[in-house]
Design a protein around this motif. Structure first.
Motif, PDB file in Angstrom:
ATOM      1  N   ARG A 198      -9.692  31.336  59.586  1.00 57.00           N
ATOM      2  CA  ARG A 198      -8.857  32.322  60.293  1.00 57.00           C
ATOM      3  C   ARG A 198      -8.328  33.379  59.329  1.00 57.00           C
ATOM      4  N   GLU A 199      -7.853  32.950  58.167  1.00 61.82           N
ATOM      5  CA  GLU A 199      -7.323  33.901  57.193  1.00 61.82           C
ATOM      6  C   GLU A 199      -8.414  34.831  56.688  1.00 61.82           C
ATOM      7  N   LEU A 200      -9.603  34.305  56.434  1.00 60.60           N
ATOM      8  CA  LEU A 200     -10.720  35.131  56.000  1.00 60.60           C
ATOM      9  C   LEU A 200     -11.029  36.206  57.028  1.00 60.60           C
ATOM     10  N   ILE A 201     -11.119  35.815  58.294  1.00 59.83           N
ATOM     11  CA  ILE A 201     -11.414  36.779  59.357  1.00 59.83           C
ATOM     12  C   ILE A 201     -10.318  37.827  59.455  1.00 59.83           C
ATOM     13  N   THR A 202      -9.066  37.400  59.359  1.00 57.63           N
ATOM     14  CA  THR A 202      -7.943  38.329  59.422  1.00 57.63           C
ATOM     15  C   THR A 202      -8.017  39.338  58.279  1.00 57.63           C
ATOM     16  N   ARG A 203      -8.258  38.863  57.077  1.00 63.66           N
ATOM     17  CA  ARG A 203      -8.325  39.769  55.917  1.00 63.66           C
ATOM     18  C   ARG A 203      -9.515  40.707  55.988  1.00 63.66           C
TER      19      ARG A 203
END
Length: 51
Positions: free
Chosen positions: A43-48
C-alpha cells in the motif's frame, strides 16, 4: 490472481510486477524469483508511486 505491472511500463520487460494476493513483487526479467512483502508495504509503495 495474476501478476500486474504498471501501465506506464509499456511493452518493455524492464519493470517490477505486483501480485496482491501473495503480497509479493518480482522483476519481469526474472519471473521465477519473488520478494514477499507485507500488505502495508505494498500500500505504501503504491501511495508513493502515485504522487
Amino acid at each position: 490472481m495474476e501478476w500486474r505491472k504498471s501501465s506506464r511500463s509499456g511493452n518493455t520487460s524492464d519493470c517490477v510486477e505486483l501480485r496482491q494476493d501473495l503480497a509479493a513483487v518480482r522483476d519481469s526479467k526474472r519471473p521465477g524469483v519473488t520478494l514477499p512483502v507485507t500488505r502495508t508495504a505494498v500500500r505504501e509503495l503504491i501511495t508513493r508511486l502515485s504522487r
